[in-house]
Structure formats: C-alpha cells, structure tokens
Design a protein around this motif. Structure first.
Motif, PDB file in Angstrom:
ATOM      1  N   ALA A 291     -63.394  47.135  48.020  1.00 64.82           N
ATOM      2  CA  ALA A 291     -61.975  46.990  48.348  1.00 64.82           C
ATOM      3  C   ALA A 291     -61.454  48.315  48.891  1.00 64.82           C
ATOM      4  CB  ALA A 291     -61.189  46.572  47.111  1.00 64.82           C
ATOM      5  N   ASN A 292     -60.740  48.264  50.017  1.00 70.76           N
ATOM      6  CA  ASN A 292     -60.325  49.515  50.670  1.00 70.76           C
ATOM      7  C   ASN A 292     -58.840  49.584  51.008  1.00 70.76           C
ATOM      8  OD1 ASN A 292     -60.305  47.654  52.722  1.00 70.76           O
ATOM      9  ND2 ASN A 292     -61.796  48.696  54.024  1.00 70.76           N
ATOM     10  N   ILE A 293     -58.056  48.558  50.596  1.00 67.90           N
ATOM     11  CA  ILE A 293     -56.635  48.594  50.922  1.00 67.90           C
ATOM     12  C   ILE A 293     -55.854  47.699  49.967  1.00 67.90           C
ATOM     13  CG2 ILE A 293     -56.729  46.667  52.565  1.00 67.90           C
ATOM     14  CD1 ILE A 293     -54.775  48.277  54.343  1.00 67.90           C
ATOM     15  N   ASP A 294     -54.626  48.128  49.631  1.00 73.61           N
ATOM     16  CA  ASP A 294     -53.697  47.269  48.900  1.00 73.61           C
ATOM     17  C   ASP A 294     -52.986  46.369  49.900  1.00 73.61           C
ATOM     18  OD1 ASP A 294     -54.359  48.413  46.512  1.00 73.61           O
ATOM     19  OD2 ASP A 294     -52.521  49.583  46.304  1.00 73.61           O
ATOM     20  N   VAL A 295     -52.930  45.088  49.603  1.00 76.32           N
ATOM     21  CA  VAL A 295     -52.262  44.120  50.470  1.00 76.32           C
ATOM     22  C   VAL A 295     -51.152  43.446  49.681  1.00 76.32           C
ATOM     23  CG1 VAL A 295     -52.536  42.052  51.884  1.00 76.32           C
ATOM     24  CG2 VAL A 295     -54.379  43.738  51.782  1.00 76.32           C
ATOM     25  N   LEU A 296     -49.951  43.416  50.240  1.00 72.75           N
ATOM     26  CA  LEU A 296     -48.862  42.718  49.576  1.00 72.75           C
ATOM     27  C   LEU A 296     -49.058  41.219  49.750  1.00 72.75           C
ATOM     28  CD1 LEU A 296     -45.752  44.907  50.469  1.00 72.75           C
ATOM     29  CD2 LEU A 296     -47.407  45.153  48.614  1.00 72.75           C
ATOM     30  N   VAL A 297     -49.035  40.486  48.628  1.00 74.14           N
ATOM     31  CA  VAL A 297     -49.338  39.057  48.660  1.00 74.14           C
ATOM     32  C   VAL A 297     -48.163  38.200  48.204  1.00 74.14           C
ATOM     33  CG1 VAL A 297     -51.811  39.427  48.372  1.00 74.14           C
ATOM     34  CG2 VAL A 297     -50.364  39.145  46.342  1.00 74.14           C
ATOM     35  N   ASP A 298     -47.120  38.823  47.662  1.00 76.42           N
ATOM     36  CA  ASP A 298     -45.948  38.054  47.253  1.00 76.42           C
ATOM     37  C   ASP A 298     -44.725  38.950  47.361  1.00 76.42           C
ATOM     38  OD1 ASP A 298     -44.497  35.887  46.473  1.00 76.42           O
ATOM     39  OD2 ASP A 298     -45.174  35.867  44.391  1.00 76.42           O
ATOM     40  N   ILE A 299     -43.562  38.324  47.495  1.00 78.80           N
ATOM     41  CA  ILE A 299     -42.326  39.058  47.750  1.00 78.80           C
ATOM     42  C   ILE A 299     -41.167  38.323  47.084  1.00 78.80           C
ATOM     43  CG2 ILE A 299     -41.993  37.777  49.911  1.00 78.80           C
ATOM     44  CD1 ILE A 299     -40.654  40.205  51.130  1.00 78.80           C
ATOM     45  N   ASP A 300     -40.180  39.095  46.669  1.00 78.37           N
ATOM     46  CA  ASP A 300     -38.911  38.538  46.225  1.00 78.37           C
ATOM     47  C   ASP A 300     -37.960  38.619  47.419  1.00 78.37           C
ATOM     48  OD1 ASP A 300     -36.402  37.989  45.239  1.00 78.37           O
ATOM     49  OD2 ASP A 300     -36.493  39.424  43.582  1.00 78.37           O
ATOM     50  N   PRO A 301     -37.861  37.561  48.229  1.00 79.03           N
ATOM     51  CA  PRO A 301     -37.061  37.647  49.455  1.00 79.03           C
ATOM     52  C   PRO A 301     -35.597  37.961  49.197  1.00 79.03           C
ATOM     53  CG  PRO A 301     -38.159  35.503  49.281  1.00 79.03           C
ATOM     54  CD  PRO A 301     -38.450  36.247  48.034  1.00 79.03           C
ATOM     55  N   GLN A 302     -35.036  37.399  48.115  1.00 84.26           N
ATOM     56  CA  GLN A 302     -33.630  37.668  47.815  1.00 84.26           C
ATOM     57  C   GLN A 302     -33.431  39.138  47.459  1.00 84.26           C
ATOM     58  OE1 GLN A 302     -31.020  35.489  48.267  1.00 84.26           O
ATOM     59  NE2 GLN A 302     -29.875  37.403  48.001  1.00 84.26           N
ATOM     60  N   GLY A 303     -34.432  39.738  46.821  1.00 78.85           N
ATOM     61  CA  GLY A 303     -34.343  41.156  46.504  1.00 78.85           C
ATOM     62  C   GLY A 303     -34.262  42.012  47.752  1.00 78.85           C
ATOM     63  N   VAL A 304     -34.979  41.628  48.810  1.00 82.35           N
ATOM     64  CA  VAL A 304     -34.922  42.363  50.080  1.00 82.35           C
ATOM     65  C   VAL A 304     -33.542  42.216  50.703  1.00 82.35           C
ATOM     66  CG1 VAL A 304     -35.866  42.504  52.418  1.00 82.35           C
ATOM     67  CG2 VAL A 304     -37.400  42.156  50.475  1.00 82.35           C
ATOM     68  N   ILE A 305     -33.000  40.994  50.706  1.00 75.94           N
ATOM     69  CA  ILE A 305     -31.655  40.772  51.246  1.00 75.94           C
ATOM     70  C   ILE A 305     -30.625  41.554  50.439  1.00 75.94           C
ATOM     71  CG2 ILE A 305     -29.873  39.046  51.708  1.00 75.94           C
ATOM     72  CD1 ILE A 305     -32.282  38.804  53.549  1.00 75.94           C
ATOM     73  N   ASP A 306     -30.790  41.580  49.121  1.00 76.28           N
ATOM     74  CA  ASP A 306     -29.850  42.312  48.262  1.00 76.28           C
ATOM     75  C   ASP A 306     -29.887  43.807  48.568  1.00 76.28           C
ATOM     76  OD1 ASP A 306     -29.130  39.944  47.054  1.00 76.28           O
ATOM     77  OD2 ASP A 306     -30.358  40.263  45.260  1.00 76.28           O
ATOM     78  N   TYR A 307     -31.083  44.349  48.806  1.00 73.70           N
ATOM     79  CA  TYR A 307     -31.202  45.771  49.160  1.00 73.70           C
ATOM     80  C   TYR A 307     -30.456  46.056  50.457  1.00 73.70           C
ATOM     81  CZ  TYR A 307     -33.212  50.115  50.942  1.00 73.70           C
ATOM     82  OH  TYR A 307     -33.377  51.374  51.473  1.00 73.70           O
ATOM     83  N   LEU A 308     -30.675  45.210  51.463  1.00 75.74           N
ATOM     84  CA  LEU A 308     -29.987  45.372  52.735  1.00 75.74           C
ATOM     85  C   LEU A 308     -28.474  45.329  52.546  1.00 75.74           C
ATOM     86  CD1 LEU A 308     -29.880  45.408  55.865  1.00 75.74           C
ATOM     87  CD2 LEU A 308     -30.120  42.915  55.791  1.00 75.74           C
ATOM     88  N   ALA A 309     -28.002  44.324  51.829  1.00 74.89           N
ATOM     89  CA  ALA A 309     -26.562  44.175  51.614  1.00 74.89           C
ATOM     90  C   ALA A 309     -25.992  45.367  50.847  1.00 74.89           C
ATOM     91  CB  ALA A 309     -26.281  42.880  50.871  1.00 74.89           C
ATOM     92  N   GLU A 310     -26.731  45.835  49.866  1.00 74.64           N
ATOM     93  CA  GLU A 310     -26.285  46.983  49.053  1.00 74.64           C
ATOM     94  C   GLU A 310     -26.081  48.219  49.921  1.00 74.64           C
ATOM     95  OE1 GLU A 310     -28.466  50.090  46.031  1.00 74.64           O
ATOM     96  OE2 GLU A 310     -29.142  48.017  46.011  1.00 74.64           O
ATOM     97  N   GLN A 311     -27.054  48.501  50.798  1.00 77.04           N
ATOM     98  CA  GLN A 311     -26.966  49.684  51.646  1.00 77.04           C
ATOM     99  C   GLN A 311     -25.831  49.538  52.661  1.00 77.04           C
ATOM    100  OE1 GLN A 311     -28.676  52.395  50.923  1.00 77.04           O
ATOM    101  NE2 GLN A 311     -29.699  51.268  49.296  1.00 77.04           N
ATOM    102  N   LEU A 312     -25.692  48.350  53.246  1.00 81.70           N
ATOM    103  CA  LEU A 312     -24.649  48.148  54.249  1.00 81.70           C
ATOM    104  C   LEU A 312     -23.256  48.236  53.635  1.00 81.70           C
ATOM    105  CD1 LEU A 312     -26.077  45.289  56.512  1.00 81.70           C
ATOM    106  CD2 LEU A 312     -26.315  47.773  56.750  1.00 81.70           C
ATOM    107  N   ARG A 313     -23.077  47.631  52.468  1.00 78.74           N
ATOM    108  CA  ARG A 313     -21.745  47.655  51.828  1.00 78.74           C
ATOM    109  C   ARG A 313     -21.380  49.074  51.387  1.00 78.74           C
ATOM    110  NH1 ARG A 313     -23.320  42.315  48.639  1.00 78.74           N
ATOM    111  NH2 ARG A 313     -22.408  40.740  50.022  1.00 78.74           N
ATOM    112  N   ARG A 314     -22.378  49.834  50.971  1.00 73.71           N
ATOM    113  CA  ARG A 314     -22.104  51.188  50.504  1.00 73.71           C
ATOM    114  C   ARG A 314     -21.627  52.094  51.640  1.00 73.71           C
ATOM    115  NH1 ARG A 314     -25.310  55.464  49.869  1.00 73.71           N
ATOM    116  NH2 ARG A 314     -27.150  54.297  50.465  1.00 73.71           N
ATOM    117  N   GLN A 315     -22.110  51.823  52.859  1.00 78.98           N
ATOM    118  CA  GLN A 315     -21.802  52.671  53.988  1.00 78.98           C
ATOM    119  C   GLN A 315     -20.660  52.139  54.843  1.00 78.98           C
ATOM    120  OE1 GLN A 315     -23.166  55.620  54.501  1.00 78.98           O
ATOM    121  NE2 GLN A 315     -24.543  55.434  52.755  1.00 78.98           N
ATOM    122  N   CYS A 316     -20.469  50.812  54.853  1.00 79.07           N
ATOM    123  CA  CYS A 316     -19.445  50.226  55.743  1.00 79.07           C
ATOM    124  C   CYS A 316     -18.134  50.057  54.993  1.00 79.07           C
ATOM    125  CB  CYS A 316     -19.935  48.894  56.293  1.00 79.07           C
ATOM    126  SG  CYS A 316     -21.320  49.115  57.435  1.00 79.07           S
TER     127      CYS A 316
END
Length: 316
Positions: A291-316
């Motif tokens: 084995a020579n690499i870590d591969v992302l195999v699952d994601i919390d999609p809402q967590g990604v959207i929440d991160y985006l929203a958090e950063q945008l609201r903090r700055q806008c």
C-alpha cells in the motif's frame, strides 16, 4: 498552530473558491499559490490567482508562481464538456480579471522547491490540477516530496466513471505520467477522488440560504463566480448544483474527521489510448504490491457545505 499550505492549481471557479477559503481560514497559513496548465493556461492561472488574492487583499499575501503552457482540452470524441463552458472565458465566471504582470515572475517549480526548503517537514501541498509542477519541482530537487509534511491530490476515479473519459478523471488524464510518478512515490500522500468529491454538491437553495453580502470583497468574488457555475453546470451537465471537488479536498486537510480513508496500492495508466489516466487501486486482500497511498473513501457532504457556509458567513 496554523497549517502551512501551498496550493498548486489551474483556477477555474472550483479552484478559485478553494484558494479563497484557504486565504480566509484562520487555521491556515497560505504560503504560496502556483499555477499549472489545465482547465486554463498557466498564464491565465497566474492572472486568476492574482485577481483572487488582490480582491481579498489578506494581511499576508502568498507567493505566486507560474508555469507556461496552454489549457488542456478534453478529447474531441470524449463527450465531456470544455472547461470554458463551465468556468467562462477567463476561468472565473463573470469576475473581471485584469492583466497585470508580476515584477518578479517566478516559475512554479522553483517556488515549490524554495518554500519546502525553507520549512522542511512543515508544508502541506494541495494539488487541484494536473501534477506537472510537482514533477518539474522534483527534477530540480529530488528530495522535495520527502521533505513535505503531506501532499493531498484532488483527482482520480476509483469505482465511478471519470469526468473527461469513461475511465479517467481530468487531472489524471491531463498528465498521466506525472500522476504515476507522484502517486507511486514514497511521499506521505492522500488522494481525494471523484468517488467522494461528487457527493459534496452545493445546490441553488443551499447557496441562496447563505445570503452572501455583495458589498464585501469576498461577497463580490462569490457572487460573480458561483451563480455562473451553478447556471453552467445546469446547462451543460444537467446538474442541479455545483460539485465542490476542490473545496472538499481543502476540507479534508482542515476537517479530516469528515472523511474516511483507507490505504491502498495505486497505479496510473500511462500508455493506453482507451484508458489513459485511469487510476487503479488494488483492493485484493493479498496484493503483491505494498500500500502506497491513503485514499478517501467516504465523506460527510453536509460537513463540507457547513464549512463553506461558516467561512462565507464569517467574512461576508
């Protein structure tokens, strides 16, 4: 302590959004942004990076690097959509991109070598485009990958179809030899493939709920890029949202708990015309390869959207 980050990109609206978030996230110290030919030319990538940084005008600007080269268009018979239709003529939707020359123009490969030498073991390199610059930097400094803290590569398609051909994701297809070299190296590496990034989609409704203030610097950038991308993805791809490939890759660095990862042997097909850029994971329990690499195999999609929203609201 802030994470020291360098982004190698071919911006593109998705790349631009990831760069903007990295500039604004208080947990990130963005050391450099290097352009690579891909969805836009190397020169256009530099101009786009300059436009993003100039508009946001952070207290500390990242260093900028450029690699010459034309944009890499999908094959005529691939059935995939030209990045120009998805991102606009300049790559940044409706945002005006001034043509301003850097006084001290620096090659991307040289910049990568310099920043890693200055902080060995401390730099995370996030690649959002083809891996051309990483290989060029390794030719200058063979120890470069070993001196990175980590390299995180947005690209590849494992158990899903590619987005440029049936077999290949765009970044792998654009320069498969570079991908093969980097992904099979001895560096600490993570691959963020289409399998997970396709699940992080920003819908029209989600974007409208964020309520971006257009009078702010960030608000102007967002309003002149994301609505354009939402419309173009609906028109040309039939998708009711913008897939946040590049943002998901950034979030995997700063919010790793939102992802599941596994370690695999990996190879990239270089020679075949039919499967050029195919990323191959060996999932067998008794693989002859290590084995020579870590591969992302699952994601919390809402967590990604929440991160985006958090950063945008903090700055806008």
């Amino acid at each position: 302590m802030k994470r020291k980050l360098v982004i190698d990109a071919d911006p593109g609206i998705g790349d631009a959004l990831a760069i903007a978030l990295a500039v604004l996230d208080p947990d990130i110290e963005l050391i450099g942004v290097t352009s690579v030919p891909g969805a836009v030319s190397g020169e256009m990538g530099l101009l786009n990076a300059q436009a993003i940084i100039s508009l946001l005008d952070p207290p500390r600007w990242p260093r900028l690097g450029v690699t010459d080269g034309r944009a890499i268009c999908p094959p005529a018979n691939s059935g995939s959509v030209d990045p120009v239709f998805l991102n606009g003529e300049t790559g940044l939707g409706e945002l005006s991109v001034p043509h301003v020359e850097l006084h001290n123009r620096m090659e991307s490969a040289r910049l990568l070598v310099d920043v890693v030498r200055d902080a060995p073991g401390e730099i995370t390199l996030l690649t959002l485009g083809p891996l051309t610059n990483v290989v060029l930097a390794c030719e200058r400094s063979p120890e470069l990958l070993g001196n990175l803290k980590e390299i995180v590569c947005c690209g590849g398609a494992m158990a899903v179809n590619g987005n440029v051909t049936a077999a290949a994701e765009y970044n792998m297809f654009a320069h498969p030899a570079a991908a093969q070299t980097v992904l099979t190296s001895l560096a600490t590496k993570t691959l963020v493939p289409l399998d997970v990034t396709r699940r992080a989609m920003l819908s029209f409704d989600q974007f409208n709920r964020i309520k971006v203030d257009e009078t702010t610097r960030l608000g102007r950038l967002i309003q002149q890029t994301i609505p354009f991308a939402l419309r173009s993805h609906r028109q040309y791809l039939g998708e009711e949202g913008l897939t946040l490939h590049e943002v998901a890759a950034l979030v995997s660095i700063v919010r790793p708990h939102l992802f599941e990862r596994r370690r695999y042997p990996i190879e990239v097909e270089v020679n075949s015309e039919l499967t050029r850029g195919l990323t191959i994971l060996d999932r067998r329990k008794k693989s002859p390869r290590s084995a020579n690499i870590d591969v992302l195999v699952d994601i919390d999609p809402q967590g990604v959207i929440d991160y985006l929203a958090e950063q945008l609201r903090r700055q806008c």
